[in-house]
Motif scaffolding. Structure first.
Motif, PDB file in Angstrom:
ATOM      1  N   THR A 171      -0.526   8.553  -5.774  1.00 26.47           N
ATOM      2  CA  THR A 171      -1.788   8.426  -5.041  1.00 26.47           C
ATOM      3  C   THR A 171      -1.612   7.388  -3.929  1.00 26.47           C
ATOM      4  O   THR A 171      -0.668   6.603  -3.955  1.00 26.47           O
ATOM      5  CB  THR A 171      -2.938   7.953  -5.960  1.00 26.47           C
ATOM      6  OG1 THR A 171      -2.595   6.664  -6.477  1.00 26.47           O
ATOM      7  CG2 THR A 171      -3.174   8.917  -7.099  1.00 26.47           C
ATOM      8  N   ASN A 172      -2.547   7.373  -2.985  1.00 32.22           N
ATOM      9  CA  ASN A 172      -2.633   6.250  -2.053  1.00 32.22           C
ATOM     10  C   ASN A 172      -3.190   5.094  -2.860  1.00 32.22           C
ATOM     11  O   ASN A 172      -4.254   5.214  -3.470  1.00 32.22           O
ATOM     12  CB  ASN A 172      -3.582   6.562  -0.898  1.00 32.22           C
ATOM     13  CG  ASN A 172      -3.050   7.664  -0.003  1.00 32.22           C
ATOM     14  OD1 ASN A 172      -1.864   7.761   0.220  1.00 32.22           O
ATOM     15  ND2 ASN A 172      -3.940   8.489   0.500  1.00 32.22           N
ATOM     16  N   ASN A 173      -2.443   3.995  -2.906  1.00 30.34           N
ATOM     17  CA  ASN A 173      -2.864   2.936  -3.810  1.00 30.34           C
ATOM     18  C   ASN A 173      -2.226   1.612  -3.411  1.00 30.34           C
ATOM     19  O   ASN A 173      -1.097   1.580  -2.941  1.00 30.34           O
ATOM     20  CB  ASN A 173      -2.445   3.292  -5.241  1.00 30.34           C
ATOM     21  CG  ASN A 173      -3.186   2.510  -6.277  1.00 30.34           C
ATOM     22  OD1 ASN A 173      -4.144   1.825  -5.977  1.00 30.34           O
ATOM     23  ND2 ASN A 173      -2.730   2.601  -7.510  1.00 30.34           N
ATOM     24  N   GLU A 174      -2.958   0.530  -3.630  1.00 30.47           N
ATOM     25  CA  GLU A 174      -2.377  -0.802  -3.461  1.00 30.47           C
ATOM     26  C   GLU A 174      -1.816  -1.238  -4.797  1.00 30.47           C
ATOM     27  O   GLU A 174      -2.499  -1.166  -5.820  1.00 30.47           O
ATOM     28  CB  GLU A 174      -3.439  -1.802  -3.003  1.00 30.47           C
ATOM     29  CG  GLU A 174      -3.806  -1.643  -1.554  1.00 30.47           C
ATOM     30  CD  GLU A 174      -4.688  -2.770  -1.071  1.00 30.47           C
ATOM     31  OE1 GLU A 174      -5.288  -3.492  -1.893  1.00 30.47           O
ATOM     32  OE2 GLU A 174      -4.787  -2.925   0.154  1.00 30.47           O
TER      33      GLU A 174
ATOM     34  N   ALA B 134       5.052   7.942  -4.950  1.00 35.05           N
ATOM     35  CA  ALA B 134       3.671   7.507  -5.176  1.00 35.05           C
ATOM     36  C   ALA B 134       2.802   8.719  -5.506  1.00 35.05           C
ATOM     37  O   ALA B 134       2.821   9.713  -4.784  1.00 35.05           O
ATOM     38  CB  ALA B 134       3.140   6.789  -3.951  1.00 35.05           C
TER      39      ALA B 134
ATOM     40  N   THR C 240       0.860  -1.179   0.000  1.00 33.37           N
ATOM     41  CA  THR C 240       0.000   0.000   0.000  1.00 33.37           C
ATOM     42  C   THR C 240       0.896   1.228   0.000  1.00 33.37           C
ATOM     43  O   THR C 240       1.598   1.491   0.983  1.00 33.37           O
ATOM     44  CB  THR C 240      -0.927   0.022   1.223  1.00 33.37           C
ATOM     45  OG1 THR C 240      -1.721  -1.163   1.217  1.00 33.37           O
ATOM     46  CG2 THR C 240      -1.834   1.249   1.194  1.00 33.37           C
ATOM     47  N   LEU C 241       0.910   1.934  -1.133  1.00 29.43           N
ATOM     48  CA  LEU C 241       1.745   3.131  -1.265  1.00 29.43           C
ATOM     49  C   LEU C 241       1.006   4.338  -0.696  1.00 29.43           C
ATOM     50  O   LEU C 241      -0.217   4.435  -0.790  1.00 29.43           O
ATOM     51  CB  LEU C 241       2.067   3.395  -2.741  1.00 29.43           C
ATOM     52  CG  LEU C 241       2.848   2.314  -3.484  1.00 29.43           C
ATOM     53  CD1 LEU C 241       3.053   2.730  -4.936  1.00 29.43           C
ATOM     54  CD2 LEU C 241       4.181   2.011  -2.808  1.00 29.43           C
ATOM     55  N   GLU C 242       1.790   5.247  -0.111  1.00 36.51           N
ATOM     56  CA  GLU C 242       1.233   6.484   0.431  1.00 36.51           C
ATOM     57  C   GLU C 242       1.553   7.636  -0.517  1.00 36.51           C
ATOM     58  O   GLU C 242       2.709   7.827  -0.906  1.00 36.51           O
ATOM     59  CB  GLU C 242       1.845   6.786   1.800  1.00 36.51           C
ATOM     60  CG  GLU C 242       1.538   5.738   2.848  1.00 36.51           C
ATOM     61  CD  GLU C 242       2.280   6.015   4.146  1.00 36.51           C
ATOM     62  OE1 GLU C 242       2.410   7.201   4.530  1.00 36.51           O
ATOM     63  OE2 GLU C 242       2.743   5.043   4.756  1.00 36.51           O
ATOM     64  N   LYS C 243       0.516   8.395  -0.854  1.00 40.68           N
ATOM     65  CA  LYS C 243       0.653   9.528  -1.770  1.00 40.68           C
ATOM     66  C   LYS C 243       1.807  10.444  -1.333  1.00 40.68           C
ATOM     67  O   LYS C 243       1.944  10.772  -0.154  1.00 40.68           O
ATOM     68  CB  LYS C 243      -0.650  10.321  -1.825  1.00 40.68           C
ATOM     69  CG  LYS C 243      -0.645  11.469  -2.810  1.00 40.68           C
ATOM     70  CD  LYS C 243      -1.980  12.181  -2.797  1.00 40.68           C
ATOM     71  CE  LYS C 243      -2.117  13.234  -3.851  1.00 40.68           C
ATOM     72  NZ  LYS C 243      -1.188  14.297  -3.815  1.00 40.68           N
ATOM     73  N   ASP C 244       2.623  10.818  -2.302  1.00 38.36           N
ATOM     74  CA  ASP C 244       3.751  11.747  -2.146  1.00 38.36           C
ATOM     75  C   ASP C 244       4.939  11.177  -1.361  1.00 38.36           C
ATOM     76  O   ASP C 244       5.915  11.880  -1.133  1.00 38.36           O
ATOM     77  CB  ASP C 244       3.320  13.074  -1.504  1.00 38.36           C
ATOM     78  CG  ASP C 244       2.342  13.831  -2.379  1.00 38.36           C
ATOM     79  OD1 ASP C 244       2.423  13.693  -3.619  1.00 38.36           O
ATOM     80  OD2 ASP C 244       1.476  14.541  -1.832  1.00 38.36           O
ATOM     81  N   LYS C 245       4.859   9.929  -0.939  1.00 36.56           N
ATOM     82  CA  LYS C 245       5.992   9.310  -0.243  1.00 36.56           C
ATOM     83  C   LYS C 245       6.980   8.764  -1.266  1.00 36.56           C
ATOM     84  O   LYS C 245       6.591   8.228  -2.296  1.00 36.56           O
ATOM     85  CB  LYS C 245       5.498   8.182   0.667  1.00 36.56           C
ATOM     86  CG  LYS C 245       6.620   7.568   1.508  1.00 36.56           C
ATOM     87  CD  LYS C 245       6.062   6.561   2.512  1.00 36.56           C
ATOM     88  CE  LYS C 245       7.200   5.918   3.305  1.00 36.56           C
ATOM     89  NZ  LYS C 245       6.686   4.945   4.283  1.00 36.56           N
TER      90      LYS C 245
ATOM     91  N   TYR D 220       9.886   6.155  -2.433  1.00 31.36           N
ATOM     92  CA  TYR D 220      10.260   4.763  -2.207  1.00 31.36           C
ATOM     93  C   TYR D 220      11.499   4.440  -3.020  1.00 31.36           C
ATOM     94  O   TYR D 220      11.754   5.076  -4.052  1.00 31.36           O
ATOM     95  CB  TYR D 220       9.119   3.824  -2.643  1.00 31.36           C
ATOM     96  CG  TYR D 220       7.864   3.994  -1.831  1.00 31.36           C
ATOM     97  CD1 TYR D 220       7.646   3.250  -0.673  1.00 31.36           C
ATOM     98  CD2 TYR D 220       6.884   4.912  -2.217  1.00 31.36           C
ATOM     99  CE1 TYR D 220       6.501   3.407   0.082  1.00 31.36           C
ATOM    100  CE2 TYR D 220       5.735   5.090  -1.468  1.00 31.36           C
ATOM    101  CZ  TYR D 220       5.546   4.334  -0.319  1.00 31.36           C
ATOM    102  OH  TYR D 220       4.415   4.502   0.423  1.00 31.36           O
TER     103      TYR D 220
END
Ligand code: FES
Length: 77
Positions: A52-55, A50, A12-17, A19
């Motif tokens: 968006t918040n997204n899986e 990321a 699960t990615l967090e928006k603007d984070k 990686y």
């Protein structure tokens, strides 16, 4: 000899984070980089942010044509 089985990892990615996806396959924190590539004299990680918040399913076989995301190539290895 056992054949290594690869499978993508759901994250699960967090928006603007930001990686760092492991490109060398030696990281103990798959699918992310832990710096181990330096000991193996391999290229570094692939950084991405990321949008968006997204899986998503991130590749662990390192043969995907769409890094860092799994594109199903692991099924052909
Ligand atoms: S794990 Fe699916 S393409 Fe690498």
């Amino acid at each position: 000899m056992n054949k290594k089985i690869y499978a993508p990892i759901k994250i699960t990615l967090e928006k603007d984070k930001r990686y760092a996806w492991c490109t060398c396959s030696h990281s103990e924190k798959q699918p992310f980089c832990d710096g181990t590539h330096r000991a193996h004299e391999k290229p570094g990680s692939l950084g991405f942010v990321a949008e968006t918040n997204n899986e998503v399913w991130l590749c662990t076989c390192k043969h995907t044509g769409n890094p860092p995301y799994c594109d199903g190539t692991h099924k052909t290895l």
